[in-house]
Design a protein around this motif. Structure first.
Motif, PDB file in Angstrom:
ATOM      1  N   GLN A  25       0.787  -1.235   0.000  1.00 19.07           N
ATOM      2  CA  GLN A  25       0.000   0.000   0.000  1.00 19.07           C
ATOM      3  C   GLN A  25       0.821   1.289   0.000  1.00 19.07           C
ATOM      4  O   GLN A  25       0.276   2.366  -0.205  1.00 19.07           O
ATOM      5  CB  GLN A  25      -0.949   0.010   1.207  1.00 19.07           C
ATOM      6  CG  GLN A  25      -1.961  -1.119   1.197  1.00 19.07           C
ATOM      7  CD  GLN A  25      -2.805  -1.130  -0.061  1.00 19.07           C
ATOM      8  OE1 GLN A  25      -3.307  -0.095  -0.505  1.00 19.07           O
ATOM      9  NE2 GLN A  25      -2.964  -2.310  -0.664  1.00 19.07           N
ATOM     10  N   PHE A  26       2.129   1.186   0.222  1.00 18.28           N
ATOM     11  CA  PHE A  26       2.958   2.391   0.309  1.00 18.28           C
ATOM     12  C   PHE A  26       4.219   2.267  -0.545  1.00 18.28           C
ATOM     13  O   PHE A  26       4.784   1.186  -0.677  1.00 18.28           O
ATOM     14  CB  PHE A  26       3.387   2.650   1.759  1.00 18.28           C
ATOM     15  CG  PHE A  26       2.277   3.070   2.675  1.00 18.28           C
ATOM     16  CD1 PHE A  26       1.945   4.405   2.832  1.00 18.28           C
ATOM     17  CD2 PHE A  26       1.553   2.125   3.390  1.00 18.28           C
ATOM     18  CE1 PHE A  26       0.917   4.797   3.687  1.00 18.28           C
ATOM     19  CE2 PHE A  26       0.525   2.490   4.238  1.00 18.28           C
ATOM     20  CZ  PHE A  26       0.211   3.833   4.388  1.00 18.28           C
ATOM     21  N   HIS A  27       4.637   3.409  -1.092  1.00 18.39           N
ATOM     22  CA  HIS A  27       5.970   3.527  -1.678  1.00 18.39           C
ATOM     23  C   HIS A  27       6.899   3.910  -0.516  1.00 18.39           C
ATOM     24  O   HIS A  27       6.620   4.861   0.224  1.00 18.39           O
ATOM     25  CB  HIS A  27       5.997   4.598  -2.761  1.00 18.39           C
ATOM     26  CG  HIS A  27       5.054   4.323  -3.896  1.00 18.39           C
ATOM     27  ND1 HIS A  27       5.281   3.347  -4.844  1.00 18.39           N
ATOM     28  CD2 HIS A  27       3.868   4.886  -4.227  1.00 18.39           C
ATOM     29  CE1 HIS A  27       4.287   3.325  -5.708  1.00 18.39           C
ATOM     30  NE2 HIS A  27       3.413   4.252  -5.354  1.00 18.39           N
ATOM     31  N   THR A  28       7.974   3.170  -0.367  1.00 22.33           N
ATOM     32  CA  THR A  28       8.844   3.319   0.801  1.00 22.33           C
ATOM     33  C   THR A  28      10.137   4.040   0.435  1.00 22.33           C
ATOM     34  O   THR A  28      10.817   3.674  -0.525  1.00 22.33           O
ATOM     35  CB  THR A  28       9.177   1.937   1.394  1.00 22.33           C
ATOM     36  OG1 THR A  28       7.963   1.252   1.721  1.00 22.33           O
ATOM     37  CG2 THR A  28      10.040   2.067   2.648  1.00 22.33           C
ATOM     38  N   HIS A  29      10.478   5.072   1.224  1.00 15.12           N
ATOM     39  CA  HIS A  29      11.709   5.836   1.041  1.00 15.12           C
ATOM     40  C   HIS A  29      12.494   5.774   2.351  1.00 15.12           C
ATOM     41  O   HIS A  29      11.959   6.155   3.401  1.00 15.12           O
ATOM     42  CB  HIS A  29      11.415   7.303   0.709  1.00 15.12           C
ATOM     43  CG  HIS A  29      10.438   7.499  -0.408  1.00 15.12           C
ATOM     44  ND1 HIS A  29       9.087   7.221  -0.269  1.00 15.12           N
ATOM     45  CD2 HIS A  29      10.605   7.950  -1.675  1.00 15.12           C
ATOM     46  CE1 HIS A  29       8.468   7.496  -1.407  1.00 15.12           C
ATOM     47  NE2 HIS A  29       9.356   7.944  -2.275  1.00 15.12           N
ATOM     48  N   ILE A  30      13.718   5.314   2.308  1.00 16.60           N
ATOM     49  CA  ILE A  30      14.535   5.182   3.518  1.00 16.60           C
ATOM     50  C   ILE A  30      15.852   5.912   3.321  1.00 16.60           C
ATOM     51  O   ILE A  30      16.605   5.609   2.380  1.00 16.60           O
ATOM     52  CB  ILE A  30      14.825   3.699   3.849  1.00 16.60           C
ATOM     53  CG1 ILE A  30      13.519   2.906   4.007  1.00 16.60           C
ATOM     54  CG2 ILE A  30      15.684   3.580   5.106  1.00 16.60           C
ATOM     55  CD1 ILE A  30      13.733   1.399   4.129  1.00 16.60           C
ATOM     56  N   ASP A  81      -1.511   5.280  -4.313  1.00 16.06           N
ATOM     57  CA  ASP A  81      -2.228   6.065  -5.320  1.00 16.06           C
ATOM     58  C   ASP A  81      -1.828   7.535  -5.321  1.00 16.06           C
ATOM     59  O   ASP A  81      -1.873   8.187  -6.367  1.00 16.06           O
ATOM     60  CB  ASP A  81      -3.740   5.945  -5.113  1.00 16.06           C
ATOM     61  CG  ASP A  81      -4.259   4.554  -5.440  1.00 16.06           C
ATOM     62  OD1 ASP A  81      -3.522   3.788  -6.098  1.00 16.06           O
ATOM     63  OD2 ASP A  81      -5.392   4.237  -5.033  1.00 16.06           O
ATOM     64  N   LEU A  82      -1.458   8.046  -4.171  1.00 19.31           N
ATOM     65  CA  LEU A  82      -1.052   9.450  -4.115  1.00 19.31           C
ATOM     66  C   LEU A  82       0.133   9.702  -5.041  1.00 19.31           C
ATOM     67  O   LEU A  82       0.192  10.732  -5.725  1.00 19.31           O
ATOM     68  CB  LEU A  82      -0.671   9.839  -2.673  1.00 19.31           C
ATOM     69  CG  LEU A  82      -0.125  11.263  -2.482  1.00 19.31           C
ATOM     70  CD1 LEU A  82      -1.162  12.306  -2.891  1.00 19.31           C
ATOM     71  CD2 LEU A  82       0.317  11.488  -1.035  1.00 19.31           C
ATOM     72  N   LEU A 138      -3.335  21.144  -3.139  1.00 23.06           N
ATOM     73  CA  LEU A 138      -1.995  21.451  -2.655  1.00 23.06           C
ATOM     74  C   LEU A 138      -1.156  20.197  -2.457  1.00 23.06           C
ATOM     75  O   LEU A 138       0.042  20.177  -2.761  1.00 23.06           O
ATOM     76  CB  LEU A 138      -2.081  22.232  -1.332  1.00 23.06           C
ATOM     77  CG  LEU A 138      -2.494  23.701  -1.452  1.00 23.06           C
ATOM     78  CD1 LEU A 138      -2.716  24.295  -0.071  1.00 23.06           C
ATOM     79  CD2 LEU A 138      -1.423  24.495  -2.201  1.00 23.06           C
ATOM     80  N   LEU A 139      -1.782  19.140  -1.949  1.00 20.46           N
ATOM     81  CA  LEU A 139      -1.036  17.892  -1.741  1.00 20.46           C
ATOM     82  C   LEU A 139      -0.594  17.303  -3.076  1.00 20.46           C
ATOM     83  O   LEU A 139       0.525  16.797  -3.201  1.00 20.46           O
ATOM     84  CB  LEU A 139      -1.889  16.890  -0.963  1.00 20.46           C
ATOM     85  CG  LEU A 139      -1.191  15.567  -0.598  1.00 20.46           C
ATOM     86  CD1 LEU A 139       0.066  15.819   0.225  1.00 20.46           C
ATOM     87  CD2 LEU A 139      -2.148  14.662   0.168  1.00 20.46           C
ATOM     88  N   LYS A 140      -1.464  17.397  -4.071  1.00 16.89           N
ATOM     89  CA  LYS A 140      -1.097  16.917  -5.401  1.00 16.89           C
ATOM     90  C   LYS A 140       0.110  17.674  -5.943  1.00 16.89           C
ATOM     91  O   LYS A 140       1.064  17.077  -6.453  1.00 16.89           O
ATOM     92  CB  LYS A 140      -2.281  17.077  -6.360  1.00 16.89           C
ATOM     93  CG  LYS A 140      -1.957  16.690  -7.798  1.00 16.89           C
ATOM     94  CD  LYS A 140      -3.165  16.837  -8.703  1.00 16.89           C
ATOM     95  CE  LYS A 140      -2.797  16.466 -10.142  1.00 16.89           C
ATOM     96  NZ  LYS A 140      -3.966  16.520 -11.055  1.00 16.89           N
ATOM     97  N   LEU A 141       0.086  19.002  -5.810  1.00 17.95           N
ATOM     98  CA  LEU A 141       1.215  19.808  -6.290  1.00 17.95           C
ATOM     99  C   LEU A 141       2.497  19.489  -5.529  1.00 17.95           C
ATOM    100  O   LEU A 141       3.574  19.390  -6.120  1.00 17.95           O
ATOM    101  CB  LEU A 141       0.879  21.298  -6.160  1.00 17.95           C
ATOM    102  CG  LEU A 141      -0.164  21.842  -7.132  1.00 17.95           C
ATOM    103  CD1 LEU A 141      -0.550  23.267  -6.758  1.00 17.95           C
ATOM    104  CD2 LEU A 141       0.367  21.794  -8.561  1.00 17.95           C
TER     105      LEU A 141
END
Length: 272
Positions: A25-30, A81-82, A138-141
């Motif tokens: 469900q998430f793209h993960t950034h570490i 999806d975001l 704003l979140l999309k931008l």
């Protein structure tokens, strides 16, 4: 942590602090700030150390995940999806996106390390302003700005890799050419001509190195780009066919059915 959160940011010391469904469900950034992380991905073993950055796309299978005793990191999770529904444009650094699937560890310089952490915080802060009248816009931008900034860093690393492989083996040079040209060139002969060898010999080289033919490698890379383009709802199917130099929408549809098992329209319906 709230279930509805689109963006999650925190300091991490173990997998216990990851969302339970982070792989799907998430793209993960570490961003690893001390210690190290080991994991298996695409049949390969990876080892991320202090000062390095990991990016895992949602839906990928990450296995054998382990952390050193002194592991500490800043970790950002972005709802699937975001990210995928807010790609800034069809072609904006698409190579960076696919490069990250083949090479999930980034080696940023000092300035880029600071930029990564700043981008993490800006996206998270924007996601928390849920009472803003224009919250979704704003979140999309902010998501698009985040992607452009990260793709810029990925492009720098990709450029360094390209320079280092110019004198590499024929197999390495072939993969580099595929990454660069598979959007428009899907025939083995194009790549064999670039390398001044026969298509038969190019297939032999690929099989010796990976047991995968040259045409299969080309198809794999083209498939990744097709998926990304189809996920971008701002492009219609005819525009994608033109972008990939297919002579008609019907030829593109046949190729998509071959590599994805469904038509472009069916794929879009499935992903929602």
């Amino acid at each position: 942590m709230a279930e509805h959160q689109k963006v999650i940011l925190h300091k991490t010391a173990s997998i216990a602090q990851f969302p339970k469904d982070f792989q799907t469900q998430f793209h993960t950034h570490i961003y690893c700030q001390s210690g190290s992380v080991k994991f298996s991905f695409n049949g390969r073993q990876f080892h991320c150390k202090k000062g390095e950055f990991i990016f895992w796309l949602a839906g990928l299978s990450i296995d054998d995940l382990s952390f050193s005793a002194n592991f500490k990191a800043t970790t950002l999770f972005v709802e699937k999806d975001l990210l995928t529904q807010n790609l800034p444009s069809a072609n904006a650094s698409i190579d960076s996106y696919t490069h990250s699937k083949e090479n999930p560890i980034l080696h940023p310089d000092k300035d880029d390390k600071e930029k990564i952490l700043k981008n993490f915080q800006l996206l998270y802060d924007q996601s928390q302003e849920t009472n803003h009248r224009f919250y979704n816009e704003l979140l999309k931008l902010q998501m698009q700005i985040f992607l452009l900034e990260m793709w810029h860093i990925f492009e720098d690393e990709l450029d360094r890799k390209k320079r280092s492989l110019q004198s590499g083996t024929l197999y390495q040079r072939f993969l580099l050419l595929v990454q660069q040209h598979c959007m428009k060139e899907r025939e083995v002969r194009f790549y064999s001509n670039q390398l001044n060898i026969t298509p038969k010999y190019l297939n032999y080289i690929c099989k010796v190195n990976t047991r995968i033919t040259a045409s299969e490698w080309i198809q794999r890379y083209a498939k990744e780009r097709i998926i990304l383009l189809l996920q971008n709802r701002e492009l219609n199917i005819s525009e994608i066919a033109d972008e990939m130099d297919f002579s008609s929408r019907s030829f593109f549809t046949r190729y998509v059915k071959k590599v994805l098992g469904v038509s472009p329209s069916e794929f879009r319906n499935r992903v929602g």
